[in-house]
Design a protein around this motif. Structure first.
Motif, PDB file in Angstrom:
ATOM      1  N   LYS A  23      75.776  84.001 -11.689  1.00 40.88           N
ATOM      2  CA  LYS A  23      74.842  82.918 -12.023  1.00 40.88           C
ATOM      3  C   LYS A  23      74.677  82.595 -13.565  1.00 40.88           C
ATOM      4  O   LYS A  23      74.566  83.384 -14.335  1.00 40.88           O
ATOM      5  CB  LYS A  23      73.669  83.545 -11.375  1.00 40.88           C
ATOM      6  N   ASP A  58      69.121  79.689 -13.274  1.00 40.21           N
ATOM      7  CA  ASP A  58      68.063  79.534 -12.121  1.00 40.21           C
ATOM      8  C   ASP A  58      66.684  79.332 -12.494  1.00 40.21           C
ATOM      9  O   ASP A  58      65.995  80.023 -12.765  1.00 40.21           O
ATOM     10  CB  ASP A  58      68.117  80.789 -11.460  1.00 40.21           C
ATOM     11  N   ILE A  76      69.626  75.499  -9.556  1.00 41.75           N
ATOM     12  CA  ILE A  76      70.592  76.647  -9.834  1.00 41.75           C
ATOM     13  C   ILE A  76      72.069  76.219 -10.277  1.00 41.75           C
ATOM     14  O   ILE A  76      72.561  75.049  -9.783  1.00 41.75           O
ATOM     15  CB  ILE A  76      70.583  77.657  -8.671  1.00 41.75           C
TER      16      ILE A  76
END
Length: 128
Positions: free
Chosen positions: A76, A79, A84
Motif C-alpha cells: 500500500k 490511504d 487509496i
C-alpha cells in the motif's frame, strides 16, 4: 440524500480496504492517457463506453476486458480519506500503481492503472 452519500462512502471504504470479501465493480467508461514531459498524466479526449467487470480481492485485482488482466498487490502506498493507492505487479511482472477513489460523478468510483509512460482509468458502478 445524506443517507445515500453515507452508504456510498461505506461501500467504497469497504472496497478500498480489500477486505476478506470479494468486491465487484462494473466499468462503464474507459479513459486512456500518457505521461507528459512534466511527469503528469494527460488524458486523451472523451471516454469510451465499456461494459467490463472488475473483481477486487484481498491481494489482487482482476479486470475482465477483451483480455483478462490480473494485478497483484505488492504494498500500500497511500490511504487518504476515501482514496487509496497500491503498488502492484501485472501478470507479466511489470510494476504499476493502482488508484481507487470516489469519482466526481455521484454514485461512481474510479479505478486507475498507472505505468511509467501511460495510464488508463475506469469509471465504475459499485455492485452491492
Amino acid at each position: 440524500m445524506k443517507k445515500f452519500i453515507l452508504s456510498l462512502f461505506l461501500v467504497v471504504s469497504s472496497l478500498l480496504s480489500f477486505s476478506q470479501e470479494i468486491g465487484f465493480a462494473k466499468a462503464v467508461e474507459l479513459y486512456t492517457g500518457y505521461r507528459d514531459t512534466n511527469n503528469e498524466i494527460v488524458w486523451n479526449g472523451s471516454p469510451t463506453s465499456v461494459d467490463i467487470l472488475i473483481k477486487l480481492e484481498d491481494d489482487k485485482v482482476t479486470i475482465f476486458s477483451q483480455e483478462t488482466q490480473v494485478y497483484r498487490v505488492v504494498t500500500k502506498l497511500s490511504d487518504k480519506d476515501s482514496y487509496i493507492t497500491y503498488r502492484m505487479l501485472d501478470s507479466q511482472g511489470g510494476n504499476c500503481n493502482f488508484h481507487m477513489g470516489p469519482s466526481e460523478t455521484q454514485g461512481y468510483i474510479f479505478i486507475a492503472i498507472e505505468y511509467n509512460d501511460y495510464a488508463w482509468m475506469y469509471l465504475t458502478e459499485i455492485d452491492e
